[in-house]
Enzyme design. Structure first.
Site, short mmCIF file in Angstrom:
data_model
loop_
_atom_site.label_atom_id
_atom_site.label_comp_id
_atom_site.label_asym_id
_atom_site.label_seq_id
_atom_site.Cartn_x
_atom_site.Cartn_y
_atom_site.Cartn_z
N PHE A 187 5.33 -2.91 4.09
CA PHE A 187 4.81 -1.70 3.13
C PHE A 187 3.70 -2.36 2.18
CE2 PHE A 187 9.68 -0.33 2.97
CZ PHE A 187 9.72 -0.29 4.37
N HIS A 197 8.21 -2.37 10.94
CA HIS A 197 8.88 -3.08 9.96
C HIS A 197 8.78 -4.77 10.71
CE1 HIS A 197 10.49 0.82 8.52
NE2 HIS A 197 11.04 0.24 7.61
N PHE A 229 10.16 -4.59 2.32
CA PHE A 229 9.60 -5.16 3.64
C PHE A 229 8.13 -5.51 3.41
CE2 PHE A 229 13.33 -2.90 4.88
CZ PHE A 229 14.03 -3.34 5.80
N GLU A 266 3.87 2.18 -3.30
CA GLU A 266 3.36 0.83 -3.25
C GLU A 266 2.22 0.51 -4.02
OE1 GLU A 266 4.29 2.32 -0.85
OE2 GLU A 266 6.32 1.42 -0.15
#
Lengths: 324, 323
Positions: B87, B127, B84, B61
């Site tokens: 992240f 999440h 998501f 990321e």
């Protein structure tokens, strides 16, 4: 430019950086700057060697210790010193000071207060170059302290899989603030670590400006040919503390003296030029005088420049195009 | 309605048209080429534009966002798709210290979109975070929270034609909703709220999936003769406080709702500002509806207990109607 002029120009730039840093350090200690600085004295050959191998419109992105990179990329002593005093005539118009020197339009994608973040941006610039189809390279400077943060290796991996025109330059002065690199680096050999990503990786003498220049020139050709990134670990040394006024006990005075006496990049290069007949004493003495004058002019210019207007603090946060 | 594009298809439509319009736009992220993203948001786009402009990345990321930041500074117009929003934490330095602050110091712009799906659904604590408030809190960032397919496409187009870092948050539970979308030049401006439902008795200010909860609550109250106005903010920064205040002045009764923990939230910002600028118009305190300040459990019953229900919304509206 002939060989003599080129060599003398490189030497003068290193001398100018040294004078700039020592002057800035004294000014910082006297409270004349907007905060302290990260002094690059001792690391001049890395900056000047790298920039000597680049084209003017190649991109750099760098670290918290970036005065030398910025000056070597032909930002004037005036505009760098003015930035250290947070004056509007500075590189970042007075909003960045020592740690945030940058001008995107001139291919300087910024110093950085976050370790290794500049190198990541340099990787992104290399992606931009590739997407635009331009024939340029991006240099991402990172320190030894950036060798053990995850983002460094994320960026190197991405540059490698996409064959980006990136040159990762480790401006390795061996100390992350007070932590010696070997105390915190598993495996020890940074080039070997980098080579695991399948790219050319080497460790070179960062005190030898010609060795630095040649290594970067080769990496640049390699990148322009579409082969992807190169990792170059340049072993160097900083003479001063991590920050202005530091009184650290983490290294011996003998160690510092040894580097200053035997491995100083400026003295080594000047000696080489004398030996090769590319420099004479009168020219060397003139350089010292002109460098001193240049830096004193930069200080005077900066002191006489205004700070940014407090009423403008809300300007240029965004483009305004998304404001309702 | 059944033949209208879905929320994800609206995104596909917007990104496709803009990529044809501007060759500088490209997308990078994980699992985009074959899978089309975890929400089918870019399904078919790689097949149309190729792997250079729809780039599959490793799960990195920080490097994904750094790649976007540097490329944007260079003059490209990248869209970093994190799939998501949770992240984004692996790239928080790149988003906040870098993307958001570069223009202010370095004489350049960062036309970068960070798209991800957000909001509360199933799947547990890793999440289902609600990060709207801290992105909106950060100087330099703009935050879009489209609640309809039309706004997905229109806000995306506006973002892709501006010069700023935008966090583009699409709600999980809206992924499959359908609705009309605009054409190639139908842009939705940032900072302009939408009246999702008109009503003269009280107002619910919200965004994202909570608009659905609010609409259900409004139906319940409509059966009792109460006309509830619902304002969809569309973007959290810039925020259309004028629309909020104008609605409030009609009747002096307001509920502010989302599904983030109430403490230090977007709803707190709206309630505080509305109280400061329109105190005299209020018939009673603004009521906030939000989540408890708990990590999100994976247990369905505990999820329901954490975030606002239709009953919670009805109760909050009844409270302001009682003033």
């Amino acid at each position: 430019m002939g060989a003599r002029e080129e060599m003398q120009s490189m030497l003068r730039m290193m001398m100018m950086i040294r004078n700039f840093e020592e002057t800035a350090d004294r000014l910082a200690l006297r409270g004349k700057l907007s905060g302290g600085i990260h002094n690059s004295s001792g690391q001049e050959a890395v900056a000047v060697g790298v920039m000597s191998a680049l084209a003017p419109d190649d991109v750099i992105a760098t670290t918290h210790r970036s005065h030398h990179h910025t000056l070597a990329k032909n930002f004037s002593a005036r505009e760098v010193m003015a930035e250290l005093m947070t004056k509007v005539t500075g590189v970042s118009k007075g909003r960045g000071a020592s740690m945030h020197l940058g001008d995107v339009a001139r291919g300087h994608f910024g110093g950085n207060g976050i370790v290794a973040a500049g190198m990541g941006i340099g990787m992104g610039a290399a992606l931009g170059i590739k997407m635009a189809g331009d024939k340029k390279v991006s240099v991402g400077f990172v320190g030894d302290g950036g060798m053990n943060t995850g983002r460094t290796w994320e960026a190197i991996n991405m540059a490698a899989i996409w064959k980006l025109p990136l040159i990762v330059v480790v401006d390795n002065n061996q100390y992350a603030v007070e932590t010696f690199i070997n105390r915190v680096t598993a495996g020890g050999d940074l080039a070997k670590r980098a080579s695991g990503f399948g790219l050319p990786a080497s460790t070179i003498d960062g005190q030898n400006v010609i060795e630095v220049r040649d290594a970067v020139a080769a990496a640049r050709e390699y990148a322009l040919a579409g082969n992807g990134p190169t990792f170059i670990n340049m072993l160097t040394y900083r003479y001063y503390g991590h920050n202005t006024g530091e009184k650290g006990q983490y290294r011996t005075l003998e160690e510092i003296e040894d580097w200053r006496t035997h491995r100083d990049p400026i003295e080594q290069f000047a000696a080489r030029l004398f030996k090769e007949g590319l420099l004479d004493q009168a020219t060397y003495d003139e350089m010292k005088v002109s460098v001193e004058a240049e830096i004193q002019d930069a200080v005077e210019f900066s002191e006489n420049s205004p700070h940014p207007d407090p009423s403008e603090v809300m300007l240029n946060i965004d483009s305004g195009k998304l404001r309702g | 309605m059944a033949n209208d594009p879905s929320y994800s298809e609206a995104y596909q439509s917007g990104i496709r048209e803009e990529m044809y319009r501007d060759s500088r736009i490209f997308i990078l992220g994980t699992d985009l080429q074959e899978r089309g993203g975890h929400f089918a948001q870019v399904k078919g786009i790689a097949q149309e534009f190729g792997g250079e402009r729809v780039r599959d990345t490793p799960i990195s990321e920080a490097a994904m966002v750094a790649a976007g930041v540097g490329a944007a500074m260079y003059g490209m117009r990248p869209v970093v798709d994190l799939n998501f929003m949770d992240f984004s934490l692996g790239a928080m330095d790149e988003i906040i210290n870098q993307a958001a602050h570069i223009r202010y110091m370095f004489n350049g712009s960062v036309p970068l979109i960070i798209r991800a799906t957000s909001g509360i659904a199933a799947g547990g604590a890793h999440h289902n975070n609600s990060f709207e408030s801290f992105f909106a809190h950060t100087p330099g960032l703009s935050v879009a929270v489209p609640g309809t397919p039309y706004d997905v496409k229109g806000l995306l187009k506006t973002a892709l034609r501006a010069d700023d870092p935008v966090v583009f948050m699409m709600h999980k539970k809206l992924t499959g909703i359908r609705g009309p979308i605009g054409g190639p030049e139908d842009l939705v401006p940032f900072g302009k709220a939408r009246i999702a439902r008109e009503g003269a008795d009280a107002t619910v200010v919200s965004y994202g999936y909570t608009l659905v909860t609010a609409a259900k609550a409004a139906e319940v109250l409509a059966a009792e003769g109460e006309q509830i106005e619902i304002i969809d903010l569309r973007t959290l920064f810039p925020m259309d406080m004028d629309a909020v205040i104008n609605s409030l002045k009609k009747h002096g009764r307001m509920v502010v709702a989302d599904e983030a923990p109430l403490f230090a939230s977007i709803t707190a910002e709206i309630a505080a500002t509305a109280s400061e600028v329109a105190f005299d118009s209020l018939k009673g305190p603004i009521v906030r509806v939000g989540a408890q300040r708990a990590p999100l459990s994976a247990d369905p019953g505990q999820v329901d207990a954490t975030i606002p229900s239709v009953d919670d919304m009805v109760a909050a509206i009844r409270k302001v109607l009682s003033y």
